[in-house]
Design a protein around this motif. Structure first.
Motif, mmCIF file in Angstrom:
data_model
loop_
_atom_site.group_PDB
_atom_site.id
_atom_site.type_symbol
_atom_site.label_atom_id
_atom_site.label_comp_id
_atom_site.label_asym_id
_atom_site.label_seq_id
_atom_site.Cartn_x
_atom_site.Cartn_y
_atom_site.Cartn_z
ATOM 1 N N GLU A 181 0.983 -1.226 0.068
ATOM 2 C CA GLU A 181 -0.039 0.229 0.123
ATOM 3 C C GLU A 181 0.886 1.198 0.014
ATOM 4 O O GLU A 181 0.334 2.361 -0.597
ATOM 5 C CB GLU A 181 -0.914 0.064 1.226
ATOM 6 N N ARG A 238 1.898 2.104 -3.565
ATOM 7 C CA ARG A 238 0.736 2.744 -4.190
ATOM 8 C C ARG A 238 0.678 3.870 -4.211
ATOM 9 O O ARG A 238 -0.014 4.700 -4.870
ATOM 10 C CB ARG A 238 -0.594 1.770 -3.900
ATOM 11 N N GLY A 239 0.773 4.567 -2.716
ATOM 12 C CA GLY A 239 0.841 6.030 -2.628
ATOM 13 C C GLY A 239 -0.734 6.373 -1.839
ATOM 14 O O GLY A 239 -0.713 7.590 -1.362
ATOM 15 N N GLU A 240 -1.612 5.244 -1.707
ATOM 16 C CA GLU A 240 -3.024 5.898 -1.322
ATOM 17 C C GLU A 240 -2.738 5.889 0.255
ATOM 18 O O GLU A 240 -3.365 6.526 0.648
ATOM 19 C CB GLU A 240 -3.666 4.459 -1.712
ATOM 20 N N LEU A 241 -1.811 5.269 0.803
ATOM 21 C CA LEU A 241 -1.356 5.272 2.441
ATOM 22 C C LEU A 241 -1.064 6.682 2.547
ATOM 23 O O LEU A 241 -1.615 7.213 3.569
ATOM 24 C CB LEU A 241 -0.752 4.247 2.755
ATOM 25 N N THR A 242 -0.148 7.233 1.612
ATOM 26 C CA THR A 242 0.422 8.460 1.983
ATOM 27 C C THR A 242 -0.703 9.672 1.898
ATOM 28 O O THR A 242 -0.538 10.451 3.003
ATOM 29 C CB THR A 242 1.448 8.723 0.896
ATOM 30 N N ILE A 243 -1.788 9.619 1.090
ATOM 31 C CA ILE A 243 -2.764 10.269 0.895
ATOM 32 C C ILE A 243 -3.504 10.414 2.177
ATOM 33 O O ILE A 243 -3.857 11.503 2.749
ATOM 34 C CB ILE A 243 -3.424 10.155 -0.273
ATOM 35 N N ILE A 244 -3.836 9.161 2.717
ATOM 36 C CA ILE A 244 -4.623 9.063 4.086
ATOM 37 C C ILE A 244 -4.031 9.609 5.135
ATOM 38 O O ILE A 244 -4.469 10.384 5.862
ATOM 39 C CB ILE A 244 -5.060 7.643 4.281
#
Length: 182
Positions: free
Chosen positions: A15, A18-24
């Protein structure tokens, strides 16, 4: 248990790539930062409003009465280490040499005001400066408008009832004067 931990670690790395965790994480940091900054701002705003409202009434609290204030109130205030100041106010006619005017009169003690500053000047409509002084016995400080209405100068005498007072300063601003659009 170690296989569960290994699987969780692999999913976390996947995750994270993929970068989605960084956004969260950034969204959470932004929301916590926003809440904290709004909380600090509202705290400071409330403190400033409380202080300004105390200056607006020249104290933190006022006790008003048409009759003389019971001495027990003053004794109890002293027991709690509260500062007190006294003020008597009324409306009456003020007489100059040839003119007269209806005016709000105040008699205050040396401790007035508890909050805020009295501003005086040496000429009508002049630049005001804060002072810690109070009028001495037999003196009166009057505002610029009253100078015009009574046609008096500094050092002249005004009469209020049976008493005569020497005009010693121009009263520019007092903390609990309220406000007038005129």
């Amino acid at each position: 248990m170690s296989t569960v931990f290994q699987l969780a670690w692999r999913l976390f790395k996947h995750e994270a790539k993929r970068g989605e965790l960084t956004i969260i994480v950034l969204a959470i940091v932004l929301s916590v930062g926003s809440v904290l900054s709004l909380s600090l701002f509202s705290e400071r705003l409330q403190g400033a409003l409380t202080e300004r409202s105390a200056e607006f009434i020249a104290a933190d609290r006022q006790l008003r009465s048409r009759a003389e204030v019971d001495e027990n109130w003053i004794i109890n205030a002293a027991d709690y280490n509260l500062n007190t100041a006294f003020q008597v106010s009324t409306r009456s006619m003020v007489f100059g040499e040839e003119e007269l005017a209806l005016s709000d009169l105040r008699a205050v003690d040396d401790k007035y005001p508890l909050k805020g500053k009295i501003k005086v000047t040496t000429q009508a409509f002049g630049v005001a400066q804060a002072t810690d002084e109070s009028p001495k016995q037999g003196e009166a400080w009057i505002d610029s408008r009253l100078f015009q209405l009574l046609e008096v100068e500094l050092g002249d005498s005004i009469d209020i009832g049976d008493a005569s007072f020497k005009v010693s300063k121009v009263l520019s601003e007092i903390p609990d004067a309220g406000f007038s659009v005129f």
